[in-house]
Design a protein around this motif. Sequence first.
Motif, PDB file in Angstrom:
ATOM      1  N   ASN A 263     -18.634   3.460  10.995  1.00  0.00           N
ATOM      2  CA  ASN A 263     -17.995   4.765  11.520  1.00  0.00           C
ATOM      3  C   ASN A 263     -16.395   4.976  11.063  1.00  0.00           C
ATOM      4  O   ASN A 263     -15.832   5.846  11.158  1.00  0.00           O
ATOM      5  N   ILE A 264     -15.881   3.931  10.181  1.00  0.00           N
ATOM      6  CA  ILE A 264     -14.453   3.758   9.970  1.00  0.00           C
ATOM      7  C   ILE A 264     -14.310   3.649   8.408  1.00  0.00           C
ATOM      8  O   ILE A 264     -14.844   2.990   7.805  1.00  0.00           O
ATOM      9  N   VAL A 265     -13.452   4.562   7.815  1.00  0.00           N
ATOM     10  CA  VAL A 265     -13.179   4.424   6.421  1.00  0.00           C
ATOM     11  C   VAL A 265     -11.643   4.365   6.415  1.00  0.00           C
ATOM     12  O   VAL A 265     -10.809   4.875   7.023  1.00  0.00           O
ATOM     13  N   GLN A 266     -11.178   3.284   5.275  1.00  0.00           N
ATOM     14  CA  GLN A 266      -9.774   2.992   5.290  1.00  0.00           C
ATOM     15  C   GLN A 266      -9.329   3.768   3.973  1.00  0.00           C
ATOM     16  O   GLN A 266      -9.774   3.783   3.051  1.00  0.00           O
ATOM     17  N   VAL A 267      -8.394   4.452   4.129  1.00  0.00           N
ATOM     18  CA  VAL A 267      -7.706   5.392   2.944  1.00  0.00           C
ATOM     19  C   VAL A 267      -6.189   4.770   3.160  1.00  0.00           C
ATOM     20  O   VAL A 267      -5.149   5.397   3.888  1.00  0.00           O
ATOM     21  N   LEU A 268      -5.844   3.803   2.429  1.00  0.00           N
ATOM     22  CA  LEU A 268      -4.567   2.949   2.637  1.00  0.00           C
ATOM     23  C   LEU A 268      -3.661   3.116   1.539  1.00  0.00           C
ATOM     24  O   LEU A 268      -4.288   3.046   0.533  1.00  0.00           O
ATOM     25  N   LEU A 269      -2.146   3.137   1.631  1.00  0.00           N
ATOM     26  CA  LEU A 269      -1.448   3.214   0.547  1.00  0.00           C
ATOM     27  C   LEU A 269      -1.230   1.685  -0.159  1.00  0.00           C
ATOM     28  O   LEU A 269      -1.129   0.676   0.833  1.00  0.00           O
ATOM     29  N   ASP A 270      -0.911   1.721  -1.288  1.00  0.00           N
ATOM     30  CA  ASP A 270      -0.793   0.401  -1.830  1.00  0.00           C
ATOM     31  C   ASP A 270       0.853  -0.088  -1.617  1.00  0.00           C
ATOM     32  O   ASP A 270       1.361  -0.112  -2.658  1.00  0.00           O
ATOM     33  N   ASN A 271       1.012  -0.525  -0.341  1.00  0.00           N
ATOM     34  CA  ASN A 271       2.340  -0.816   0.006  1.00  0.00           C
ATOM     35  C   ASN A 271       2.656  -2.016  -0.770  1.00  0.00           C
ATOM     36  O   ASN A 271       3.938  -2.287  -1.040  1.00  0.00           O
ATOM     37  N   LYS A 272       1.924  -3.208  -0.661  1.00  0.00           N
ATOM     38  CA  LYS A 272       2.231  -4.376  -1.343  1.00  0.00           C
ATOM     39  C   LYS A 272       2.695  -4.145  -2.971  1.00  0.00           C
ATOM     40  O   LYS A 272       3.377  -4.868  -3.395  1.00  0.00           O
ATOM     41  N   ALA A 273       1.753  -3.385  -3.612  1.00  0.00           N
ATOM     42  CA  ALA A 273       2.339  -3.016  -4.876  1.00  0.00           C
ATOM     43  C   ALA A 273       3.542  -2.590  -5.117  1.00  0.00           C
ATOM     44  O   ALA A 273       4.566  -3.016  -5.915  1.00  0.00           O
ATOM     45  N   GLY A 274       3.676  -1.516  -4.293  1.00  0.00           N
ATOM     46  CA  GLY A 274       5.090  -0.701  -4.189  1.00  0.00           C
ATOM     47  C   GLY A 274       6.254  -1.519  -4.062  1.00  0.00           C
ATOM     48  O   GLY A 274       7.323  -1.660  -4.534  1.00  0.00           O
ATOM     49  N   ALA A 275       6.119  -2.660  -2.832  1.00  0.00           N
ATOM     50  CA  ALA A 275       7.121  -3.458  -2.504  1.00  0.00           C
ATOM     51  C   ALA A 275       7.647  -4.354  -3.751  1.00  0.00           C
ATOM     52  O   ALA A 275       8.624  -4.658  -3.951  1.00  0.00           O
ATOM     53  N   THR A 276       6.524  -4.980  -4.339  1.00  0.00           N
ATOM     54  CA  THR A 276       6.517  -5.779  -5.290  1.00  0.00           C
ATOM     55  C   THR A 276       7.323  -5.157  -6.505  1.00  0.00           C
ATOM     56  O   THR A 276       8.380  -5.742  -6.964  1.00  0.00           O
ATOM     57  N   PHE A 277       7.036  -3.928  -6.745  1.00  0.00           N
ATOM     58  CA  PHE A 277       7.703  -3.256  -8.065  1.00  0.00           C
ATOM     59  C   PHE A 277       9.298  -3.112  -7.638  1.00  0.00           C
ATOM     60  O   PHE A 277      10.150  -3.227  -8.341  1.00  0.00           O
ATOM     61  N   ALA A 278       9.484  -2.781  -6.391  1.00  0.00           N
ATOM     62  CA  ALA A 278      10.946  -2.488  -5.833  1.00  0.00           C
ATOM     63  C   ALA A 278      11.927  -3.900  -5.922  1.00  0.00           C
ATOM     64  O   ALA A 278      12.816  -3.846  -6.742  1.00  0.00           O
ATOM     65  N   MET A 279      11.050  -4.811  -5.341  1.00  0.00           N
ATOM     66  CA  MET A 279      11.935  -6.325  -5.475  1.00  0.00           C
ATOM     67  C   MET A 279      11.971  -6.849  -6.865  1.00  0.00           C
ATOM     68  O   MET A 279      13.104  -7.250  -7.170  1.00  0.00           O
ATOM     69  N   ASP A 280      10.828  -6.574  -7.757  1.00  0.00           N
ATOM     70  CA  ASP A 280      11.029  -6.949  -8.979  1.00  0.00           C
ATOM     71  C   ASP A 280      12.137  -6.279  -9.873  1.00  0.00           C
ATOM     72  O   ASP A 280      12.753  -7.128 -10.973  1.00  0.00           O
ATOM     73  N   TYR A 281      12.191  -4.976  -9.739  1.00  0.00           N
ATOM     74  CA  TYR A 281      13.174  -4.222 -10.450  1.00  0.00           C
ATOM     75  C   TYR A 281      14.540  -4.883 -10.126  1.00  0.00           C
ATOM     76  O   TYR A 281      15.309  -4.832 -10.991  1.00  0.00           O
ATOM     77  N   LEU A 282      14.691  -5.057  -8.740  1.00  0.00           N
ATOM     78  CA  LEU A 282      16.244  -5.615  -8.594  1.00  0.00           C
ATOM     79  C   LEU A 282      16.470  -6.845  -9.081  1.00  0.00           C
ATOM     80  O   LEU A 282      17.457  -7.214  -9.662  1.00  0.00           O
ATOM     81  N   ILE A 283      15.719  -7.820  -9.177  1.00  0.00           N
ATOM     82  CA  ILE A 283      15.647  -9.133  -9.933  1.00  0.00           C
ATOM     83  C   ILE A 283      15.708  -9.230 -11.323  1.00  0.00           C
ATOM     84  O   ILE A 283      16.483  -9.835 -11.816  1.00  0.00           O
TER      85      ILE A 283
END
Length: 325
Positions: free
Chosen positions: A145-165
């Motif tokens: 009776n539960i559905v997950q609709v989740l933001l891809d937080n891990k991908a976003g944080a990886t993009f951000a840190m990779d960009y800085l590096i």
Amino acid sequence: MVSIKDIAKHAGVSISTVSYALNGNPKVTEETSKRILAVAKELNYVPNAAARSLKKRETRIIGAFLTTFEGAFYGKLLQGMKEEMNKRGYDLVVCSGTQSHRMLPEGILDGAIILDSLFTDEELLLHADRGHKLVVLDRELRHENIVQVLLDNKAGATFAMDYLIRQGHKKLYAVTGPEGSFDSEQRLAAARQTVERSGPGIRYEEIPGNFDMASGVAAAARIVAEYDGPVGVFCLNDEMAIGMYHALKPTPYRIGEHIHVVGFDHIDVADYVQPRLATVDYSERRWGSVAAEQLIKLIEGNGAAEHERIYVTLVEGDSVKRAAD
């Protein structure tokens, strides 16, 4: 509160006749119906929606449970929910605080979208066991009776840190979200993993934040106090990044020159600050719309409801430049 029993007494008819008249049933003559409706109006009768919903076992109302309404994020999310629900014949109510949690077991809602850290996992699983239909945006739970609709937080944080590096930054900070926040924990875990994968030579520190501008102001003060050369900063949301902009304005330290900043959420103001903020983008409206769509599928029991993930992209900006520059 006036009941149909009171109307029946004043009109001199049975309770069932009043019920038929109030619901437009043709079993009651037009003359009798008009008389009953006139009495109801005279007595200021208001239908008991809760009682009616118990009989029908539906209300066509869905609740969105939020921990807070602060910040620029929630308006678009709720608008996406509302548009999708209205299109499918449902209405939205927005709830906050532990007292509002009673609306689920009391049968006022047909289902709920949860972005509320005040709900425990155990509480939500109990509601699901009792047949309540839920969509969660802020945790991972497995139940029919539960559905997950989740933001891809891990991908976003990886993009951000990779960009800085990639831009050559060796001294990095992450300004975190509130303790217990699912989004913050996911983003922070990915930021740490990205630093670990980058190999030796990176100095990395975390500054506690709360997803508000005040946290960005406080983080900026600490970074300035520790400053010994250009730094890259990943603010786990844009509100904190904007706070950092305000805090640095009266100082000699410039964003994109001394302090290089990436945010997360791509709120509207991110495109108007100078230099333009680099940030992780996604559609809050779509997130809300998909959550509403999947919940209605779950409520209507057609077997089509499924877990969803909202994908993200990196929007580059002049708030990040190469360390050598």
